[in-house]
Design an enzyme around this catalytic site. Sequence first.
Site, PDB file in Angstrom:
ATOM      1  N   ALA A   1       0.719  -1.197   0.027  1.00  0.00           N
ATOM      2  CA  ALA A   1       0.001  -0.036   0.140  1.00  0.00           C
ATOM      3  C   ALA A   1       0.945   1.275   0.100  1.00  0.00           C
ATOM      4  CB  ALA A   1      -0.869  -0.111   1.286  1.00  0.00           C
TER       5      ALA A   1
ATOM      6  N   ASN B   1       1.360  -3.444   8.091  1.00  0.00           N
ATOM      7  CA  ASN B   1       2.486  -4.348   7.249  1.00  0.00           C
ATOM      8  C   ASN B   1       3.309  -3.273   6.458  1.00  0.00           C
ATOM      9  OD1 ASN B   1       1.798  -7.502   7.166  1.00  0.00           O
ATOM     10  ND2 ASN B   1      -0.325  -6.041   7.337  1.00  0.00           N
TER      11      ASN B   1
ATOM     12  N   HIS C   1      -0.682   7.097   3.915  1.00  0.00           N
ATOM     13  CA  HIS C   1       0.730   6.791   4.323  1.00  0.00           C
ATOM     14  C   HIS C   1       1.904   7.975   4.140  1.00  0.00           C
ATOM     15  CE1 HIS C   1      -0.850   2.938   5.303  1.00  0.00           C
ATOM     16  NE2 HIS C   1      -1.295   2.662   4.071  1.00  0.00           N
TER      17      HIS C   1
HETATM   18  N1  LIG Z   1       2.001  -5.630   2.407  1.00  0.00           N
HETATM   19  C1  LIG Z   1       0.766  -4.600   2.586  1.00  0.00           C
HETATM   20  O1  LIG Z   1       0.904  -3.404   2.086  1.00  0.00           O
HETATM   21  C2  LIG Z   1      -0.645  -4.860   3.036  1.00  0.00           C
HETATM   22  C3  LIG Z   1      -0.776  -6.173   3.500  1.00  0.00           C
HETATM   23  N2  LIG Z   1      -1.958  -6.581   3.902  1.00  0.00           N
HETATM   24  C4  LIG Z   1      -2.049  -7.799   4.450  1.00  0.00           C
HETATM   25  O2  LIG Z   1      -2.567  -8.864   3.317  1.00  0.00           O
HETATM   26  C5  LIG Z   1      -3.094  -9.781   3.992  1.00  0.00           C
HETATM   27  C6  LIG Z   1      -4.542 -10.088   3.234  1.00  0.00           C
HETATM   28  O3  LIG Z   1      -5.399  -8.859   3.077  1.00  0.00           O
HETATM   29  P1  LIG Z   1      -6.862  -8.920   2.811  1.00  0.00           P
HETATM   30  O4  LIG Z   1      -6.903  -9.892   1.646  1.00  0.00           O
HETATM   31  O5  LIG Z   1      -7.175  -7.488   2.783  1.00  0.00           O
HETATM   32  O6  LIG Z   1      -7.364  -9.591   4.042  1.00  0.00           O
HETATM   33  P2  LIG Z   1      -8.869 -10.291   4.474  1.00  0.00           P
HETATM   34  O7  LIG Z   1      -9.078 -10.357   5.627  1.00  0.00           O
HETATM   35  O8  LIG Z   1      -9.772  -9.570   3.468  1.00  0.00           O
HETATM   36  O9  LIG Z   1      -8.544 -11.742   3.846  1.00  0.00           O
HETATM   37  C7  LIG Z   1      -7.881 -12.515   4.405  1.00  0.00           C
HETATM   38  C8  LIG Z   1      -8.487 -13.895   4.150  1.00  0.00           C
HETATM   39  O10 LIG Z   1      -7.643 -15.158   4.857  1.00  0.00           O
HETATM   40  C9  LIG Z   1      -8.329 -15.882   5.973  1.00  0.00           C
HETATM   41  N3  LIG Z   1      -7.165 -16.630   6.647  1.00  0.00           N
HETATM   42  C10 LIG Z   1      -6.737 -15.877   7.657  1.00  0.00           C
HETATM   43  N4  LIG Z   1      -5.675 -16.891   8.150  1.00  0.00           N
HETATM   44  C11 LIG Z   1      -5.716 -17.908   7.355  1.00  0.00           C
HETATM   45  C12 LIG Z   1      -4.915 -18.941   7.347  1.00  0.00           C
HETATM   46  N5  LIG Z   1      -4.279 -19.530   8.265  1.00  0.00           N
HETATM   47  N6  LIG Z   1      -5.378 -20.112   6.306  1.00  0.00           N
HETATM   48  C13 LIG Z   1      -6.050 -19.765   5.494  1.00  0.00           C
HETATM   49  N7  LIG Z   1      -6.992 -18.491   5.519  1.00  0.00           N
HETATM   50  C14 LIG Z   1      -6.763 -17.637   6.403  1.00  0.00           C
HETATM   51  C15 LIG Z   1      -9.131 -14.940   6.565  1.00  0.00           C
HETATM   52  O11 LIG Z   1     -10.107 -15.562   7.063  1.00  0.00           O
HETATM   53  P3  LIG Z   1     -10.696 -14.890   8.571  1.00  0.00           P
HETATM   54  O12 LIG Z   1     -11.551 -13.656   7.996  1.00  0.00           O
HETATM   55  O13 LIG Z   1     -11.660 -15.877   8.806  1.00  0.00           O
HETATM   56  O14 LIG Z   1      -9.560 -14.474   9.421  1.00  0.00           O
HETATM   57  C16 LIG Z   1      -9.694 -14.233   5.230  1.00  0.00           C
HETATM   58  O15 LIG Z   1     -10.987 -14.809   4.891  1.00  0.00           O
HETATM   59  C17 LIG Z   1      -3.464  -9.299   5.463  1.00  0.00           C
HETATM   60  O16 LIG Z   1      -2.587 -10.142   6.197  1.00  0.00           O
HETATM   61  C18 LIG Z   1      -3.400  -8.059   5.256  1.00  0.00           C
HETATM   62  O17 LIG Z   1      -2.950  -7.317   6.654  1.00  0.00           O
HETATM   63  C19 LIG Z   1      -3.337  -5.668   3.660  1.00  0.00           C
HETATM   64  C20 LIG Z   1      -2.887  -4.259   2.890  1.00  0.00           C
HETATM   65  C21 LIG Z   1      -1.460  -3.944   2.726  1.00  0.00           C
HETATM   66  O1  LIG Z   2      -3.827  -1.214   2.970  1.00  0.00           O
HETATM   67  C1  LIG Z   2      -3.103  -0.431   3.803  1.00  0.00           C
HETATM   68  O2  LIG Z   2      -3.275   0.880   3.575  1.00  0.00           O
HETATM   69  C2  LIG Z   2      -2.044  -0.654   4.716  1.00  0.00           C
HETATM   70  C3  LIG Z   2      -2.328  -1.921   5.535  1.00  0.00           C
HETATM   71  O3  LIG Z   2      -3.487  -2.436   5.799  1.00  0.00           O
HETATM   72  C4  LIG Z   2      -1.020  -2.650   5.919  1.00  0.00           C
HETATM   73  O4  LIG Z   2       0.265  -2.323   5.609  1.00  0.00           O
HETATM   74  O5  LIG Z   2      -1.405  -3.698   6.593  1.00  0.00           O
END
Ligand SMILES: NC(=O)C1=CN([C@@H]2O[C@H](COP(=O)(O)OP(=O)(O)OC[C@H]3O[C@@H](n4cnc5c(N)ncnc54)[C@H](OP(=O)(O)O)[C@@H]3O)[C@@H](O)[C@H]2O)C=CC1
Ligand SMILES: O=C([O-])CC(=O)C(=O)O
EC number: 1.4.1.21
Length: 280
Positions: free
Chosen positions: A137, A203, A231
């Site tokens: 992000a 993250n 951000h």
């Molecule tokens: N690098 C970056 O800049 C960013 C990173 N992220 C991260 O990316 C990841 C995905 O984001 P997003 O798609 O928005 O998340 P969501 O919460 O929309 O989707 C994640 C899915 O994964 C499921 N899940 C969680 N743990 C497990 C597991 N151990 N095995 C299988 N499924 C699992 C969740 O289930 P349940 O809802 O039941 O927990 C949910 O259905 C998150 O960790 C988020 O914090 C997001 C934004 C920015």
């Molecule tokens: O999507 C964003 O703006 C940032 C975020 O959630 C993350 O870094 O986990």
Amino acid sequence: MVVFSKFKNRYSDMMLKIGIVGCGAIASFISKMVVKKKINAKIVAYYDKNIHKAEKLSKITNAEVCSSVDNLVEKDIDLVVEAASVKAVEEIAIKALSNNKDILIMSVGAFVDKELFLKLYNLAKEKGRKIYLPSGAVAGIDAIKSLALGKIEEVILKTTKPVEGLKEALENKGVDPNKIKEPTVVFEGDVFDAIKQFPSNINVSVMLSIASEFPAKVVIIADPKIKTNNHEIFVKSSIGTLKVLVKNVPCEENPKTSALAAYSAIRIIKDISEPIEIGT
Ligand SMILES: NC(=O)C1=CN([C@@H]2O[C@H](COP(=O)(O)OP(=O)(O)OC[C@H]3O[C@@H](n4cnc5c(N)ncnc54)[C@H](OP(=O)(O)O)[C@@H]3O)[C@@H](O)[C@H]2O)C=CC1
Ligand SMILES: O=C([O-])CC(=O)C(=O)O
């Protein structure tokens, strides 16, 4: 760029086979882009601990729904996409790399654990596989990586999100989000505490710290009036100073996550599947 458009999809023989773990907002964006043929990729399999979420995406791509991570990594897949959670990264990455798959990790926050970082680094090296960490992000990772070749003196991230996006983490901290009526600093500290307290929100702070090889100072502000995930990045180094501001539209499905994060995963998948990579 018009001149390049005629080369689009020329490399369809490089169709990348993908398995996605975690079928939420990011997986949904990737799936839609694959269906629209915006990237040279085919989704082969999904796994989510909530089978209904995997089934929902499988309806649009026809990919198989797996019963476990073990089951998914056995498939004929080039790249496993982790889009689940910080806690899930270790299991997914070890299983993917051990089964000779590359892995793209969205929950970069997991790499705040230096031991895990080294474990995965060494496993990827031993297996001759790649770990992809998208910019997510934020913007400016290309320049920050280059600045890290000099001497970094300071890395600061100021994140401002709508209260709704921080709701879950605030409640876990014992803060009532409904009582926040004006912009309020809800966290100020280092990257290690930031990701511990806001694992689904910050993250990006770990990404900045990995790219700069310098632990970021983090400020998180909950703002009831804004509509975007903002951000602001500040990096001071011997090579120069960098200031970046991104104002991201949150995903409808998950307001914690910015749409840019999903598009950055999509962009990396596109880069992997094409013979040219633009930018650092
Ligand atoms: N690098 C970056 O800049 C960013 C990173 N992220 C991260 O990316 C990841 C995905 O984001 P997003 O798609 O928005 O998340 P969501 O919460 O929309 O989707 C994640 C899915 O994964 C499921 N899940 C969680 N743990 C497990 C597991 N151990 N095995 C299988 N499924 C699992 C969740 O289930 P349940 O809802 O039941 O927990 C949910 O259905 C998150 O960790 C988020 O914090 C997001 C934004 C920015
Ligand atoms: O999507 C964003 O703006 C940032 C975020 O959630 C993350 O870094 O986990």
